[in-house]
Design a protein around this motif. Structure first.
Motif, mmCIF file in Angstrom:
data_model
loop_
_atom_site.group_PDB
_atom_site.id
_atom_site.type_symbol
_atom_site.label_atom_id
_atom_site.label_comp_id
_atom_site.label_asym_id
_atom_site.label_seq_id
_atom_site.Cartn_x
_atom_site.Cartn_y
_atom_site.Cartn_z
ATOM 1 N N GLN A 195 21.894 -41.775 14.753
ATOM 2 C CA GLN A 195 23.304 -41.437 14.986
ATOM 3 C C GLN A 195 23.596 -39.955 14.821
ATOM 4 O OE1 GLN A 195 25.458 -43.720 12.099
ATOM 5 N NE2 GLN A 195 25.420 -45.567 13.336
ATOM 6 N N SER A 247 23.979 -35.974 14.994
ATOM 7 C CA SER A 247 24.300 -35.194 16.189
ATOM 8 C C SER A 247 23.729 -33.778 16.159
ATOM 9 C CB SER A 247 25.817 -35.107 16.364
ATOM 10 O OG SER A 247 26.423 -34.515 15.226
ATOM 11 N N GLN A 288 20.947 -50.468 13.430
ATOM 12 C CA GLN A 288 20.741 -49.138 12.862
ATOM 13 C C GLN A 288 20.880 -49.166 11.335
ATOM 14 O OE1 GLN A 288 23.817 -47.108 15.091
ATOM 15 N NE2 GLN A 288 22.369 -46.429 16.658
ATOM 16 N N PRO A 294 25.517 -50.141 12.918
ATOM 17 C CA PRO A 294 25.041 -49.479 11.695
ATOM 18 C C PRO A 294 25.051 -50.490 10.543
ATOM 19 C CG PRO A 294 26.799 -48.225 12.752
ATOM 20 C CD PRO A 294 26.785 -49.572 13.397
#
Length: 276
Positions: free
Chosen positions: A94, A96, A123, A183
Motif C-alpha cells: 500500500q 506510496s 494485505q 488490509p
C-alpha cells in the motif's frame, strides 16, 4: 469445480485447505516440496508446464505472492479459465513512496490483477508468527535483541488471514469481493517490548529485552537479511512507528463475524516455542 491452494506447506495454506474440505469443496494442494502433504502435487511456478498441469480444471486459486513468476501465472490461469484468484499479498504493497514502488508484493499485485478473472488481495501486516524467530535468541542467550523495541505494530494471527481467505473463496467470484483489497491487522497495537513481556507472562520464560542501536542492528541483522536496501527500509519503517500506534483494520471481524485473535491467544496456540 476444484480450488487450487498454493504454498501448501505454510500454516495459512494448511488452514485454508482444511476449511475448504470441511465446507465440502474439492481442493487441489500444490507445493514446491509436497513430500509431507498427502495428495499434494508439485508446483514449480517458474515452469509453464507445471503451472498448466496444476491449473487444469481449476476454477479458483489461493495464491502466494511471487512477482518473479506472476506473469507466467496470469497466462496459465487465463488459459485454464480460472474465475477467481485470492492473492496473499502484504500491507507493504500500500505504501506510496519510492521504496514501495519496488516492493515485491506490490509488483505481484500489479501483474496478478491484470488477469481476466476476479481478484481479491489480502494485505496483512506483521504476522504474529514472526515472533517464532525470536525463540532462537531466547534459547541461546535468554535475550531478544532488536532495534526500536518501542515501535508499534498490530500483528495478526495466521489463522485470521486463513479465515478471511476462506470466506472470500467460499463466497466465490461475481460478488462484493471482486477487485477488492483487504488490509488485515490484529486487534491491538502494541510495542515489541510489550510483546516480549507477554511472552514471559504467558510462558513463564524469563527474557531480557535488548534495545539495539541502529548501528548494532545493521551488524547483527546482516546475516539474516542480506539485502542492505531492504534492511535499511525495514529499519526506517520501525523508526517511524516509535510512539505511533498502528492503525487497526476491522476487516477480519467484518468478513468473518469473529473478532481478530490476540497475541496472547497466538502464544497459547503455539506452546513450547520458547521452551528449551
Amino acid at each position: 469445480m476444484t480450488i487450487l491452494v498454493t504454498g501448501g506447506r505454510g500454516k495459512i495454506a494448511r488452514a485454508v485447505h482444511a476449511g475448504l474440505v470441511a465446507a465440502g469443496r474439492t481442493v487441489r494442494v500444490a507445493s514446491r516440496e509436497p513430500a509431507d502433504l498427502p495428495g499434494a502435487i508439485t508446483l514449480n511456478t517458474a515452469h509453464p508446464v507445471s503451472l498448466a498441469n496444476a491449473l487444469d480444471g481449476i476454477s479458483q486459486v489461493f495464491l502466494y505472492s511471487d512477482p518473479s513468476t506472476a506473469a507466467l501465472f496470469v497466462e496459465a490461469a487465463e488459459n485454464a479459465g480460472v474465475k477467481q484468484v485470492v492473492l496473499l499479498s502484504s500491507m507493504a504493497s500500500q505504501a506510496s513512496n519510492d521504496d514501495a514502488a519496488a516492493d515485491p508484493h506490490g509488483e505481484a499485485e500489479r501483474v496478478i490483477t491484470d488477469g481476466a478473472y476476479a481478484t481479491t488481495r489480502l494485505q496483512p501486516g506483521t504476522f504474529m508468527s514472526n515472533a517464532i524467530y525470536w525463540s532462537y535468541q531466547v534459547r541461546a542467550t535468554g535475550q531478544i535483541r532488536l532495534p526500536y523495541l518501542d515501535a508499534e505494530e498490530a500483528p495478526i494471527h495466521e489463522l485470521d488471514i486463513a479465515d478471511v481467505a476462506l470466506k472470500v473463496l467460499l463466497d466465490g467470484p461475481g460478488g462484493s469481493h471482486d477487485g477488492r483489497a483487504y488490509p488485515l491487522t490484529g486487534p491491538e497495537s502494541m510495542t515489541r517490548r510489550h510483546q516480549i513481556e507477554l511472552i514471559t507472562e504467558v510462558t513463564g520464560v524469563p527474557i531480557e529485552a535488548v534495545d539495539l542501536t541502529p548501528e548494532q542492528a545493521f551488524v547483527e541483522m546482516a546475516n539474516t537479511m542480506r539485502n542492505p536496501a531492504q534492511l535499511a527500509s525495514l529499519m526506517a519503517y520501525w523508526a517511524s512507528r516509535v510512539g505511533s500506534p498502528h492503525p487497526l483494520e476491522p476487516n477480519v471481524e467484518l468478513l468473518t463475524g469473529t473478532p481478530a485473535r490476540t497475541f496472547v491467544s497466538w502464544l497459547r496456540d503455539n506452546p513450547g516455542v520458547y521452551s528449551n
